[in-house]
Design a protein around this motif. Structure first.
Motif, mmCIF file in Angstrom:
data_model
loop_
_atom_site.group_PDB
_atom_site.id
_atom_site.type_symbol
_atom_site.label_atom_id
_atom_site.label_comp_id
_atom_site.label_asym_id
_atom_site.label_seq_id
_atom_site.Cartn_x
_atom_site.Cartn_y
_atom_site.Cartn_z
ATOM 1 N N GLY A 67 -7.509 -9.144 9.078
ATOM 2 C CA GLY A 67 -5.897 -9.808 9.196
ATOM 3 C C GLY A 67 -5.639 -10.269 7.957
ATOM 4 O O GLY A 67 -4.171 -10.570 7.659
ATOM 5 N N LEU A 68 -6.175 -10.222 6.838
ATOM 6 C CA LEU A 68 -5.866 -10.934 5.445
ATOM 7 C C LEU A 68 -5.197 -9.828 4.788
ATOM 8 O O LEU A 68 -4.339 -10.139 4.016
ATOM 9 C CB LEU A 68 -7.000 -11.558 4.850
ATOM 10 N N ILE A 69 -5.549 -8.538 5.094
ATOM 11 C CA ILE A 69 -4.830 -7.691 4.410
ATOM 12 C C ILE A 69 -3.220 -7.637 4.265
ATOM 13 O O ILE A 69 -2.694 -7.352 3.458
ATOM 14 C CB ILE A 69 -5.324 -6.179 4.702
ATOM 15 N N SER A 70 -2.879 -7.872 5.515
ATOM 16 C CA SER A 70 -1.544 -7.740 5.569
ATOM 17 C C SER A 70 -0.972 -8.951 5.114
ATOM 18 O O SER A 70 0.632 -8.904 4.936
ATOM 19 C CB SER A 70 -0.871 -7.649 7.224
ATOM 20 N N SER A 74 -3.706 -5.268 0.381
ATOM 21 C CA SER A 74 -4.961 -4.372 0.523
ATOM 22 C C SER A 74 -5.578 -4.353 -1.235
ATOM 23 O O SER A 74 -6.586 -4.212 -1.372
ATOM 24 C CB SER A 74 -4.785 -2.992 1.078
ATOM 25 N N ARG A 75 -4.403 -4.169 -1.828
ATOM 26 C CA ARG A 75 -5.105 -4.010 -3.365
ATOM 27 C C ARG A 75 -5.675 -5.398 -3.834
ATOM 28 O O ARG A 75 -6.865 -5.082 -4.468
ATOM 29 C CB ARG A 75 -3.905 -3.592 -4.383
ATOM 30 N N ASN A 76 -5.464 -6.338 -3.355
ATOM 31 C CA ASN A 76 -6.026 -7.551 -3.957
ATOM 32 C C ASN A 76 -7.344 -7.690 -3.278
ATOM 33 O O ASN A 76 -8.277 -8.337 -3.880
ATOM 34 C CB ASN A 76 -4.893 -8.910 -3.639
ATOM 35 N N ILE A 77 -7.288 -7.154 -2.064
ATOM 36 C CA ILE A 77 -8.487 -7.651 -1.231
ATOM 37 C C ILE A 77 -9.551 -6.515 -2.021
ATOM 38 O O ILE A 77 -10.662 -6.828 -2.045
ATOM 39 C CB ILE A 77 -8.348 -7.066 0.314
ATOM 40 N N LEU A 78 -8.986 -5.166 -2.314
ATOM 41 C CA LEU A 78 -9.902 -4.474 -2.895
ATOM 42 C C LEU A 78 -10.781 -4.925 -4.154
ATOM 43 O O LEU A 78 -11.743 -4.786 -4.391
ATOM 44 C CB LEU A 78 -9.356 -3.146 -3.357
ATOM 45 N N LEU A 79 -9.708 -5.423 -4.917
ATOM 46 C CA LEU A 79 -10.485 -6.232 -6.372
ATOM 47 C C LEU A 79 -11.631 -7.202 -5.874
ATOM 48 O O LEU A 79 -12.675 -7.237 -6.522
ATOM 49 C CB LEU A 79 -9.321 -6.933 -6.984
ATOM 50 N N ALA A 115 -14.356 -4.022 0.352
ATOM 51 C CA ALA A 115 -13.474 -3.017 -0.388
ATOM 52 C C ALA A 115 -13.344 -1.877 0.241
ATOM 53 O O ALA A 115 -12.355 -1.305 0.177
ATOM 54 C CB ALA A 115 -14.702 -2.518 -1.608
ATOM 55 N N SER A 116 -14.092 -1.399 0.974
ATOM 56 C CA SER A 116 -14.081 -0.311 1.971
ATOM 57 C C SER A 116 -13.020 -0.335 3.299
ATOM 58 O O SER A 116 -12.214 0.639 3.367
ATOM 59 C CB SER A 116 -15.284 0.386 2.842
ATOM 60 N N THR A 117 -12.872 -1.577 3.585
ATOM 61 C CA THR A 117 -11.630 -1.755 4.413
ATOM 62 C C THR A 117 -10.360 -1.790 3.927
ATOM 63 O O THR A 117 -9.514 -1.252 4.328
ATOM 64 C CB THR A 117 -11.875 -3.096 5.068
ATOM 65 N N ALA A 118 -10.326 -2.202 2.564
ATOM 66 C CA ALA A 118 -9.056 -2.308 1.715
ATOM 67 C C ALA A 118 -8.814 -0.733 1.351
ATOM 68 O O ALA A 118 -7.547 -0.291 1.547
ATOM 69 C CB ALA A 118 -9.153 -3.064 0.490
ATOM 70 N N THR A 119 -9.694 0.240 1.044
ATOM 71 C CA THR A 119 -9.479 1.353 0.544
ATOM 72 C C THR A 119 -9.027 2.320 1.953
ATOM 73 O O THR A 119 -8.044 3.070 1.682
ATOM 74 C CB THR A 119 -10.601 2.197 0.082
ATOM 75 N N GLY A 120 -9.707 2.163 3.227
ATOM 76 C CA GLY A 120 -9.157 2.900 4.134
ATOM 77 C C GLY A 120 -7.913 2.318 4.773
ATOM 78 O O GLY A 120 -7.031 3.379 5.166
ATOM 79 N N THR A 121 -7.527 0.827 4.414
ATOM 80 C CA THR A 121 -6.202 0.636 4.819
ATOM 81 C C THR A 121 -4.999 1.160 3.947
ATOM 82 O O THR A 121 -3.897 1.507 4.425
ATOM 83 C CB THR A 121 -6.116 -1.051 4.752
ATOM 84 N N MET A 122 -5.595 1.075 2.591
ATOM 85 C CA MET A 122 -4.437 1.756 1.445
ATOM 86 C C MET A 122 -4.103 3.095 1.859
ATOM 87 O O MET A 122 -3.005 3.583 1.657
ATOM 88 C CB MET A 122 -5.009 1.478 0.134
ATOM 89 N N VAL A 123 -5.225 3.976 2.093
ATOM 90 C CA VAL A 123 -4.861 5.380 2.105
ATOM 91 C C VAL A 123 -4.086 5.424 3.777
ATOM 92 O O VAL A 123 -3.242 6.326 3.554
ATOM 93 C CB VAL A 123 -6.149 6.110 2.388
#
Length: 396
Positions: A67-70, A74-79, A115-123
């Motif tokens: 829920g935080l990604i939105s 997602s880029r900040n979450i990835l970092l 990190a992988s949740t962020a990459t999956g969402t970004m894609v």
């Protein structure tokens, strides 16, 4: 937007980051259990927990960040996730006993989950909806390559070098991930303000899980439990049947099978629909496990690896695409997280649960039992398909 190209710079760099993340995961997940047995004299069940606790950390992280990604991007979450994975890779050198090793495995899993949740969402946010199945299929090749190269080099390094070499290699890969982060310049579209206000008011299960993704999630859970039995115990099984040399190429054959078939299955999912791909994938998965249970020679073991690649390898990417079907753009992060929560739950708890059966029934019988589990997953998919046939956009 539907005519947008898939192979953009951001897509490629994000896929490479995901590849390195998964490579570190699979380098360790197939070697840490045998290492625990040799170094600490633990049982196969405890060794399975050492392997699986990494995924439990990943599972918990996904529950928190979906829920935080939105909200924060997602880029900040990835970092954040990449920083944790680098730190965890350093801490392996200080894990001098089993409790410290397990604690760091959990911490590392948290980093990977973020990190992988962020990459999956970004894609998912980068891809045009009409080509999402195809695009996710290509993106998931980064994971497939890791499932082959990781175990292959992991087993090789553990057999010929001290584990310190493996830890140094994992640290180097984690640092590379962190460095490549700065090449991802695009930040996907943020959640609409109205949606953010609704999320603030309605905090609960819906903020952690996407309802549309639950049916395929339950099916993925069963499939992940079945595959965890291959992932965590193939080294032990190969030793028992005197096929250690062939086992070192098992995941390589697995990956080749997926690499050859994946470009077609992702596109077929978009054109023909879910059942056209998932039915044969789960059937092949069951056949591969059954063949694995009765291997007598190296070629049989490698053939089983190839069939499992066509089966579970393709099911995993297609299931991820299905989990995103019909989901609103601002819910893509939650839907991605939901899918991986079920996947991680199976990978995380599967080795520990299955490890308790091994002393009672043995490895061959274990894979027969897992064949039945996959058949149950297939029957559930058929049931959910019939229940949702009137809702084509969210067909599962």
């Amino acid at each position: 937007m539907d005519n947008k190209a898939i192979w953009t710079k951001d897509f490629i760099v994000t896929s490479i980051i995901n590849f390195f993340l998964m490579l570190v995961m699979y380098l360790l997940i197939v070697t840490i259990a045998p290492y625990s047995v040799r170094e600490y004299g633990v049982s196969t069940s405890v060794a399975g927990l050492v392997s699986g606790i990494f995924i439990i950390g990943t599972l918990i992280a996904r529950l928190a960040v979906g829920g935080l990604i939105s909200k924060i991007g997602s880029r900040n979450i990835l970092l954040v996730g990449l920083i944790i994975t680098v730190l965890a890779s350093v801490f392996y050198f200080g894990a001098v006993n089993l409790p410290l090793l397990m604690a760091n495995r959990f911490f590392h899993g948290v980093g990977l989950g973020i990190a992988s949740t962020a990459t999956g969402t970004m894609v998912a946010q980068m891809l045009p909806p009409s080509r999402r199945g195809e695009g996710i299929g290509y993106f998931s090749l980064s994971t497939v390559l890791a499932t082959a190269i990781g175990p292959f080099f992991g087993i090789f390094l553990s057999q010929h070098f001290h584990f310190t070499v493996l830890f140094f290699f994992c640290l180097a890969l984690s640092i590379c991930c962190a460095a490549m982060f700065f090449f991802v310049k695009k930040t996907p579209v943020a959640m609409p303000k109205k949606a953010i206000e609704v999320t603030k008011v309605k905090f609960g299960v819906s903020s952690l899980l996407e309802k549309r993704s639950l049916p395929i999630g339950f099916i993925t859970l069963l499939a992940a439990i079945a595959y965890s039995g291959v992932l965590s115990f193939i080294s032990f099984y190969a030793e028992e049947v005197n096929l250690v040399s062939a086992a070192s190429f098992f995941f390589l054959v697995y990956a080749i099978a997926v690499l050859v078939s994946r470009p077609y299955t992702g596109r077929l999912l978009d054109i023909k629909g879910n059942k056209f791909v998932v039915y044969p994938s789960l059937l092949l998965f069951a056949v591969g496990l059954l063949l694995l249970s009765g291997v007598q020679a190296g070629w049989m073991l490698l053939l089983a690896g190839g069939i499992l690649g066509l089966g579970f390898g393709n099911f995993q990417s297609c299931a991820q695409a299905i989990a995103l079907q019909g989901v609103k753009p601002e819910r893509l992060g939650v839907a991605t997280s939901t899918f991986f929560i079920f996947l991680d739950f199976g990978f995380g708890f599967g080795p520990y649960i299955l490890g308790t059966f091994i002393p009672l029934i043995g490895y061959r019988e274990l894979y027969v039992m897992l064949t039945i589990v996959v058949i149950i997953a297939l029957l559930l998919f058929m049931l959910f398909s019939r229940m949702n046939k009137s809702s084509a956009p969210v067909e599962v």
